[in-house]
Scaffold this active site. Sequence first.
Site, short mmCIF file in Angstrom:
data_model
loop_
_atom_site.label_atom_id
_atom_site.label_comp_id
_atom_site.label_asym_id
_atom_site.label_seq_id
_atom_site.Cartn_x
_atom_site.Cartn_y
_atom_site.Cartn_z
N CYS A 256 0.83 -1.20 0.00
CA CYS A 256 0.00 0.00 0.00
C CYS A 256 0.87 1.25 0.00
CB CYS A 256 -0.93 0.01 1.21
SG CYS A 256 -0.07 0.07 2.79
N CYS B 45 3.49 1.69 2.69
CA CYS B 45 4.75 0.96 2.47
C CYS B 45 5.70 1.81 1.63
CB CYS B 45 4.48 -0.36 1.76
SG CYS B 45 3.27 -1.43 2.57
N ASP C 118 9.44 25.94 -33.94
CA ASP C 118 10.56 26.45 -34.74
C ASP C 118 10.28 26.06 -36.19
OD1 ASP C 118 13.23 27.55 -35.12
OD2 ASP C 118 13.76 25.49 -35.64
N ASP D 232 14.46 21.05 -32.42
CA ASP D 232 15.27 19.86 -32.71
C ASP D 232 16.05 19.36 -31.51
OD1 ASP D 232 17.34 21.62 -32.40
OD2 ASP D 232 17.99 21.60 -34.48
N ASP E 4 17.74 24.57 -30.32
CA ASP E 4 16.67 25.24 -29.57
C ASP E 4 16.72 24.93 -28.08
OD1 ASP E 4 15.47 26.28 -31.99
OD2 ASP E 4 14.84 24.23 -32.39
#
Length: 793
Positions: free
Chosen positions: A26, A29, A460, A659, A663
């Site tokens: 759970c 844990c 771009d 790319d 950029d």
Amino acid sequence: MTSVQSRDERASTESQVRFAVRGMTCASCVRRVERALAGVPGVERASVNLATEEATVSFADGLTPPPAALEAAVERAGYSLRSNTGEDEDESRDALERERLEEVRALRVRTWFALSVAAFLMVGMQWHRVPVLDGIPARVMHPLFFALATPVQFWAGWRFYAGAWRVGRHGSADMNTLIAFGTTVAYAYSVVATFFPGAFDAVGGHAHTGAAGHIQFEVTTYFDTSAAIIALVLLGRLLEARAKGQTSQAVRALIALRPRLARVIEDGQEYEIPLSAVQPGDLVVVRPSEQVPVDGEVVSGGSAVDESMLTGEPLPVPKGPGDSVFGATMNSTGMLQVRATAVGADSALARIIRLVEEAQGSKAPIQRVADSIAAVFVPVVIAIALATFAAWWALGPEPAFTLAVLNAVTVLIIACPCALGLATPTAIMVGSGLGARHGVLIRDAQALEVARRVDTVVLDKTGTVTEGRPSVVGVLATSGLNEDELVRLVASAERGSEHPLASAVVAEAERRGTDLEWPDTFRALVGQGIEATFGGRTLLVGNRELLAERGVIAAELEREATERAVVGQTSLLVAVDGRAAGLIAVADPVRATSAGAIARLQAMGVEVVMLTGDQQATAEAVALQVGVQRVIAGVRPEGKSEVVRELQAQGRHVAMVGDGINDAPALAAAEVGIAIGTGTDVAMEAAPITLMRPDLGGVATAIAVSRATMRTMHQNLAWAFGYNVVLIPVAAGLGYLVFHEALGTAVPLVLQPVFGEQGFLNPIVGALAMAISSVSVMTNSLRLRRARVDSFR
């Protein structure tokens, strides 16, 4: 143990290691294991995922503690950590998968045993209603029920006791504690009622109506209740385990793509060897209809290769000498000889698998809400159960002690931290796998969460909206130069540049067969062009601002450039020794998929902005072709990130698409950076989201997957929180207060199977509800696997 590297590592030398964790049930844990790992010296941070049962541990500054220290810390917390030292990634995954399947098999055996016995007990304990059996006294039947219920309690249900002991010896509690405590109380009550019935005289008697509406007898036991609770909880765990296996199907599907063998040429002979034995530089033969075993470069031969497993693109890609191929793609009709460049963990497919695993193991920011509640959930539930017991024993109707026990047991059983722990990681696993199947790699859960808020996408132009492969479409020579000489001069000046326009001019010179020379001097003029000298001649190549700044009169060239810009062509203006010498027009074709992808984004309510360093007229011509309404032209490379920040200052949530290299500042500035890559280049490391093929449709897919995943995550959390908030009070006896105190009516007949005759929730119904809660969260997440992303909004 699987080592990976995060994006942060390149700046801070931080490394990450993934471990398998066993024994978690759970959200409580998860929090406990994270605290244990974070307390080990050298650990920067630890993130544990319940759905994958993995821990991702980050170390900084090279301070990597030995695996034994981490294992000991987790062991002290009551769980086990598997480091798999000495195994490679494939062996590690295979071993963990075999272990998981074995656990599921063992769980299935115990579940069906418990269900069978519980069903018999629930029917058998109505023996007094059967005419043939109604004469058998309780002192005969109850020991039989005890004999049947005991192996269910201590064999089928042993995992609950083992789990409760692991954490209990360290002063903690978890889901196992609730189940073990609750069923033991019901079982122990029944044992005492069976063998020492007089023991209950001092606490309020033992003759009463059972939780399922049993008629009154001298002794009532709840062996059927404890057995049914264990059976239903085990059934929930079994369904949950099967669902967990389905959520990781995306990674297993990728792993299954890899071939096991490769044909290698050595000394003119062909040998078939295991893929793991292939080394970079080996010459590999790929026959028709075979998978390419490794990443490499084609040395000889020609064929078409199906790369859809990498890019999602269904059309085969022609391959010849000098072209790159990637492991696990499918060769079609021709034979290829390939020089291996990347094998094993360095291959494109291996990197993709690591990225998907990283995303599936990461945590979304919204998970912090569930984690903070899970930290106190189990202790609070135990406190509520004890308070329920005390209140009903002190204030409840007769038989008060029995009602107090049953209500406390129901509170313990119905509380479900499992659903809290599974709500977000299961959705993330399925969502990231869905994206990978459609060519969208999502690096982490934070990107998956943030992408849904994107309302502005900045594109771009070059290489994103367009193909990024410009070519020369026109040459105008003046001042006595011919076209070939003009192209030769410009190509010679540009031959060392990697700019796409420069490459186009060089390719045109090669097509014309002209001989190029190296310039005596060369200088790049940022945002304007270049300046070079050849044997005393000065050459300027660039935009009209460059020529105007140098005093070059170029009215004719400017008119020509303006006319060409209207149709989307970029013009390189050329001057020699201060005189206008000509113009070279270059065009970059628009990608065939760009217009449709942009229309889809706009239909999703996303504004699309095109960003370019090109002149306004050229940019607007391209924008008109693809349907972009807003264009920002003339932006220098360093100015792209400023544009992103300006949009953010206007309250926009921005995704930048580029790319992944040129950029990078703008990608980092945006809330979500989306890199267009081939699935193999550095773009995969440059942004939190990478498109595996150069198609802007992936941007819409990424946003759509994010929206669908977060929608599912919110549904899961709403169910997990709502279930506990509503049903814990009902389990504590709210039904009795509503029917008998507030309404003053009997429980309707249709509700008596759930609430009995008095309005108290049946513990068996509570166990069923608890099992359904976690399974429903898993099932809701798995719905994403069958979703069509092109229908998302």
